[in-house]
Scaffold this motif. Structure first.
Motif, PDB file in Angstrom:
ATOM      1  N   ASN A 173       0.804  -1.226   0.000  1.00 52.21           N
ATOM      2  CA  ASN A 173       0.000   0.000   0.000  1.00 52.21           C
ATOM      3  C   ASN A 173       0.837   1.277   0.000  1.00 52.21           C
ATOM      4  OD1 ASN A 173       0.934   0.085   2.628  1.00 52.21           O
ATOM      5  ND2 ASN A 173      -1.040  -0.350   3.576  1.00 52.21           N
ATOM      6  N   GLY A 174       2.155   1.141  -0.046  1.00 47.77           N
ATOM      7  CA  GLY A 174       3.034   2.301  -0.109  1.00 47.77           C
ATOM      8  C   GLY A 174       3.291   2.989   1.211  1.00 47.77           C
ATOM      9  N   LEU A 175       2.652   2.534   2.287  1.00 49.20           N
ATOM     10  CA  LEU A 175       2.801   3.124   3.613  1.00 49.20           C
ATOM     11  C   LEU A 175       3.901   2.411   4.392  1.00 49.20           C
ATOM     12  CD1 LEU A 175      -1.001   3.447   4.418  1.00 49.20           C
ATOM     13  CD2 LEU A 175       0.534   5.253   3.624  1.00 49.20           C
ATOM     14  N   PRO A 176       4.371   2.963   5.507  1.00 46.91           N
ATOM     15  CA  PRO A 176       5.376   2.264   6.312  1.00 46.91           C
ATOM     16  C   PRO A 176       4.893   0.887   6.748  1.00 46.91           C
ATOM     17  CG  PRO A 176       5.213   4.549   7.000  1.00 46.91           C
ATOM     18  CD  PRO A 176       4.097   4.325   6.022  1.00 46.91           C
ATOM     19  N   ASN A 177       5.819  -0.001   7.022  1.00 43.83           N
ATOM     20  CA  ASN A 177       5.496  -1.378   7.393  1.00 43.83           C
ATOM     21  C   ASN A 177       4.574  -1.413   8.618  1.00 43.83           C
ATOM     22  OD1 ASN A 177       5.871  -4.267   7.150  1.00 43.83           O
ATOM     23  ND2 ASN A 177       7.057  -4.136   9.034  1.00 43.83           N
ATOM     24  N   GLY A 178       3.509  -2.199   8.538  1.00 47.83           N
ATOM     25  CA  GLY A 178       2.563  -2.338   9.641  1.00 47.83           C
ATOM     26  C   GLY A 178       1.433  -1.336   9.636  1.00 47.83           C
TER      27      GLY A 178
END
Length: 434
Positions: free
Chosen positions: A341-346
């Motif tokens: 999703n392109g967001l930081p992990n988690g």
């Protein structure tokens, strides 16, 4: 390079030959040329900049009202649309992480034409109230949160049935879109009910993937996602409203054995109205708020992150969505890490807020938008603040079919990212159509 040109010429000759016996030949063309400069884009702990020159062009031929002699009162349209997307001399664009996914989904990203649409549309198919379209076609479901053909079209079949019951209209579709290295199966339908002051739409479809892959929470060997949505759309002279809510369910075969479940949801509400603004006069104002669910943890047999595979998110080599830089949907955004999703992990799920206005000034239209992006869940118990962005756009029409556009945008990373410079975008574009 010679083969695509030969195919294009052959297709054109065949269409023009057939048009001699057809009622009407429609030609259409759209060209957009953009020169953009992205500065300090966020990716992990680093920042990178990218200059981009892109060309996005379509050329369409549609032969309309071809009579079917052996079918009473029935006719058909035959359409072919060619598309070309290229990045000019900016060859390093294709390896830049922020643009890699957009380029990888295309058959060609070097300007070589490919077939975006190739279809037959049959009116009064089997019954007088049925229109059938077979082949690669454009299709958008609702606001395109869950399903859209985009630059590639959707190969398959669509039945449009009028007056199923009173004024209710139905769509039935079966598509076989290709992504990454395999075909998916998308089967479903939609009902439309035109109420006294707006249009209601309800839909349901299955998205089936029989191959190994990665999702937000799972590594899978196969999965089936089910989407059920409800939309209400209202458009009047001074006011418009568009609201859509979607529930995601389904099951996955896990790579490590066993099964997992999908239980997620999302919604998007958009409203716009006309209002007199000092200095500018009659203007167009808008508000938007959307949200999708996310995963509260990483150790679970239930994925609660909303994530359709074929929602609208790209155009050409860049993101298209909320924010000229972020290009956000309500479940992902421009790459800031190597996650799906392109967001930081988690981190999963998005909250999107938009306040904007289109302000006329002489022959110009000046558009101003403010966005706020916040994560729904962080499995690492950290910050949920993603970013804010403001965009300024100027549009100058040189005619009904030619526009000049310029954009200046500033993206400010918030608590989920290390402190650093703002990302900025400056671009100019010319778009023409006939």
């Amino acid at each position: 390079m010679k083969r695509p040109v030969f195919l294009t010429a052959s297709a054109l000759c065949a269409l023009l030959s057939a048009a001699a016996h057809a009622t009407k030949l429609d030609l259409s063309s759209n060209v957009e040329i953009r020169a953009a400069n992205y500065q300090n884009l966020v990716y992990g702990d680093g920042r990178n900049s990218q200059s981009l020159f892109s060309e996005n062009a379509t050329l369409g031929f549609v032969i309309k009202n071809i009579k079917l002699e052996k079918t009473q009162n029935s006719s058909m349209d035959v359409g072919i649309v060619l598309q070309s997307i290229g990045n000019g001399a900016s060859t390093n664009t294709l390896t830049s992480p922020q643009f890699r996914d957009a380029a990888a989904r295309l058959p060609n990203a070097d300007g070589t034409p490919y077939v975006r649409n190739a279809y037959v549309k049959i009116y009064k198919f089997m019954r007088p109230n049925i229109t059938a379209t077979f082949g690669r076609q454009d299709y958008r479901l609702g606001q395109a949160i869950t399903l859209s053909g985009g630059d590639l079209g959707l190969p398959g079949g669509l039945l449009e049935v009028d007056n199923v019951y009173r004024r209710i209209k139905a769509d039935l579709f079966a598509f076989r879109p290709f992504k990454t290295d395999r075909y998916y199966s998308v089967l479903g339908g939609s009902l439309y009910y035109p109420a006294a002051e707006g249009l209601w739409q309800v839909y349901h479809f299955w998205e089936k993937d029989g191959g190994a892959g990665q999702d937000i929470l799972f590594n899978t060997t196969g999965k089936t996602k089910k989407f059920t949505g409800l939309r209400y759309f209202l458009s009047q002279s001074q006011l418009s409203f568009d609201g859509e809510a979607v529930v995601q369910r389904g099951e996955a075969d896990l790579a490590g054995g066993g099964t997992g479940k999908y239980e997620a949801h999302a919604f998007m509400l958009k409203g716009a109205w006309k209002q007199s603004v000092p200095f500018f006069g009659q203007s167009h104002l808008r508000l938007g708020y959307g949200r999708s669910s996310g995963n509260p943890g990483t150790d679970s047999s239930t994925d609660k992150a909303f994530f359709p595979t074929f929602g609208s998110k790209n155009s050409g080599l860049e993101r298209r969505g909320y924010g000229a830089i972020a290009g956000a949907t309500i479940y992902d955004m421009i790459k800031t890490s190597d996650t799906l999703n392109g967001l930081p992990n988690g981190v999963s799920g998005l909250n999107v807020i938009n306040i904007g206005a289109d302000l006329p000034y002489k022959k110009l239209t000046i558009s101003a938008d403010l966005y706020k992006f916040r994560a729904s869940k962080n499995a690492n118990d950290g910050s949920l603040q993603i970013a804010s962005e403001w965009d300024l756009k100027a549009t100058y029409p040189m005619g009904d079919n030619l526009n000049l556009n310029a954009v200046y945008a500033v993206f400010t990373p918030l608590g989920l990212y290390p402190s650093g410079s703002q990302a900025k975008l400056i671009y100019g574009a010319i778009s023409a159509k006939f």
